[in-house]
Design an enzyme around this catalytic site. Structure first.
Site, PDB file in Angstrom:
ATOM      1  N   SER A   8      46.936  42.734  45.551  1.00 61.34           N
ATOM      2  CA  SER A   8      45.991  41.636  45.768  1.00 61.34           C
ATOM      3  C   SER A   8      46.443  40.696  46.876  1.00 61.34           C
ATOM      4  O   SER A   8      45.830  39.644  47.086  1.00 61.34           O
ATOM      5  CB  SER A   8      45.839  40.834  44.471  1.00 61.34           C
ATOM      6  OG  SER A   8      47.098  40.301  44.075  1.00 61.34           O
ATOM      7  N   GLY A  24      54.773  42.483  42.339  1.00 56.29           N
ATOM      8  CA  GLY A  24      54.432  43.148  43.590  1.00 56.29           C
ATOM      9  C   GLY A  24      55.088  44.503  43.727  1.00 56.29           C
ATOM     10  O   GLY A  24      55.944  44.892  42.923  1.00 56.29           O
ATOM     11  N   GLY A  72      45.901  29.161  33.902  1.00 57.83           N
ATOM     12  CA  GLY A  72      45.033  27.999  34.032  1.00 57.83           C
ATOM     13  C   GLY A  72      44.741  27.276  32.740  1.00 57.83           C
ATOM     14  O   GLY A  72      43.991  26.295  32.741  1.00 57.83           O
ATOM     15  N   THR A  73      45.316  27.695  31.625  1.00 58.31           N
ATOM     16  CA  THR A  73      44.985  27.092  30.335  1.00 58.31           C
ATOM     17  C   THR A  73      45.733  25.781  30.081  1.00 58.31           C
ATOM     18  O   THR A  73      45.360  25.032  29.173  1.00 58.31           O
ATOM     19  CB  THR A  73      45.301  28.058  29.186  1.00 58.31           C
ATOM     20  OG1 THR A  73      46.701  28.358  29.193  1.00 58.31           O
ATOM     21  CG2 THR A  73      44.505  29.340  29.330  1.00 58.31           C
ATOM     22  N   ILE A  77      48.360  24.607  38.761  1.00 60.99           N
ATOM     23  CA  ILE A  77      49.644  24.629  39.457  1.00 60.99           C
ATOM     24  C   ILE A  77      49.408  24.205  40.903  1.00 60.99           C
ATOM     25  O   ILE A  77      48.658  24.860  41.638  1.00 60.99           O
ATOM     26  CB  ILE A  77      50.275  26.029  39.386  1.00 60.99           C
ATOM     27  CG1 ILE A  77      50.582  26.381  37.927  1.00 60.99           C
ATOM     28  CG2 ILE A  77      51.541  26.098  40.237  1.00 60.99           C
ATOM     29  CD1 ILE A  77      51.042  27.813  37.726  1.00 60.99           C
ATOM     30  N   TYR A 258      50.705  52.357  34.877  1.00 58.79           N
ATOM     31  CA  TYR A 258      49.466  51.886  35.489  1.00 58.79           C
ATOM     32  C   TYR A 258      48.479  53.050  35.496  1.00 58.79           C
ATOM     33  O   TYR A 258      48.753  54.108  36.067  1.00 58.79           O
ATOM     34  CB  TYR A 258      49.740  51.402  36.913  1.00 58.79           C
ATOM     35  CG  TYR A 258      48.622  50.614  37.537  1.00 58.79           C
ATOM     36  CD1 TYR A 258      48.686  49.229  37.602  1.00 58.79           C
ATOM     37  CD2 TYR A 258      47.515  51.246  38.095  1.00 58.79           C
ATOM     38  CE1 TYR A 258      47.672  48.492  38.191  1.00 58.79           C
ATOM     39  CE2 TYR A 258      46.491  50.522  38.676  1.00 58.79           C
ATOM     40  CZ  TYR A 258      46.582  49.145  38.726  1.00 58.79           C
ATOM     41  OH  TYR A 258      45.580  48.405  39.297  1.00 58.79           O
TER      42      TYR A 258
END
Length: 338
Positions: A8, A24, A72-73, A77, A258
């Protein structure tokens, strides 16, 4: 350089890496992103919390770990302090062929536990090797087997020394060296995969990914269980299903798996994938593996994650989430963790 390059990378952010506990392609050499974080600041409804005044501390639990992976909870940041490394002077990627996934896994485990560690280390199963990562010269696809990508970054002397030592280990484990062509081809095409998804969906192909992580001793069982669960869920109406798998990140005690799933779409592909994902989640849970390695919890993994950490763990997270916010910020659904 951070040495952090997830798939990403072209659309991600530093704060996003931290919030999602990103991993990564070069994690074998540089580590995951959460291992690179020295400190951070997070804006919450009650004010800004600043975490990290030293590389390590014994002053209570490490609060960085609450922010890392919080998705995000807890807040937003706003800054991250990270460790960096010299830009590598040399970069080499090799391809190796193993006769089976089990043989390749054993070789990767030997490197992870006894060294030396390359910068990049991954292994594709037979199906993924044949379809996506076959050697352009034909050597890999003609011989079958599994393709390992082994990369080195650093000074010329460091790359040369590690490459020589790793070559000895992989050769001793039954690996066949394929040279740099397969490795460089994989590196060059690393970021193209995500751009293929939308055209495939438009063409009526269901394509999705999922991942998990477990200990080395459980790796084969987990791979078989997830493959069987997803294949069974998607082939009930007779549609062909293809499940590809690779080891994407390795550790001393285990590795991540994966999976890429490809099938013909039904009339409702969202519902179609939902059934398959629930089956995969259950298989992962039954095998005793972690519900996610780097994709995060979100909503797809919420219920299974709650089972993984148990009722007391859920209560701990709810208490932490209550501290920087207010009761109005919390969901009324007591089954919800996120």
């Amino acid at each position: 350089t951070l040495g952090h390059f997830p798939q990403s990378y072209e659309g991600a952010s530093i704060g996003g890496y931290a919030a999602a506990r990103s991993a990564g392609q070069s994690s074998a050499g540089y580590g995951r992103f959460d291992e690179m974080v020295v400190g951070l600041a997070m804006a919450t409804p009650r004010g800004t919390i600043r975490i990290g005044t030293a590389p390590r501390s014994a002053a209570g639990p490490d609060l960085r770990q609450f922010a890392l992976g919080s998705e995000g909870t807890l807040g937003v940041i706003t800054s991250v302090t990270v460790q960096v490394h010299p830009v590598p002077a040399e970069r080499v990627f090799d391809g190796w062929r193993f006769s089976s996934f089990a043989d390749g896994s054993a070789a990767l485990r030997a490197l992870a536990q006894d060294g030396p560690m390359p910068t990049v280390l991954r292994l594709s199963d037979e199906a993924e090797t044949a379809i996506n990562l076959a050697d352009p010269s034909g050597a890999t696809s003609a011989s079958g087997g599994c393709l390992a990508i082994v990369g080195y970054e650093g000074t010329a002397a460091d790359v040369s020394a590690r490459r020589e030592a790793v070559t000895a280990v992989l050769s001793g484990a039954g690996g066949e060296p394929l040279g740099t062509e397969p490795g460089e081809a994989w590196r060059a095409g690393r970021y193209r995969g995500p751009y293929l998804r939308d055209p495939l969906l438009d063409a009526g192909v269901l394509v999705e990914t999922l991942e998990t992580v477990t200990f080395w001793s459980n790796l084969d069982r987990l791979r078989a269980a997830v493959t069987e669960a997803v294949t069974g869920a998607l082939s009930m109406d007779g549609r062909p299903v293809l499940v590809l798998c690779h080891i994407s990140h390795v550790y001393y005690t285990g590795a991540s798996l994966y999976f890429t799933v490809v099938s013909a779409q039904s009339d409702d592909p969202i519902a179609q994938w939902h059934v398959a994902k629930l089956a995969a989640n259950q298989a992962i849970r039954d095998a005793g593996a972690a519900i996610t390695h780097h994709h995060g919890v979100g909503t797809d993994h919420r219920e299974t994650y709650a089972e993984e950490i148990g009722p007391l763990g859920v209560d701990v997270l709810r208490a932490v989430k209550h501290a920087p916010g207010s009761s109005a910020c919390l969901t009324a659904d007591r089954k919800s963790v996120v």
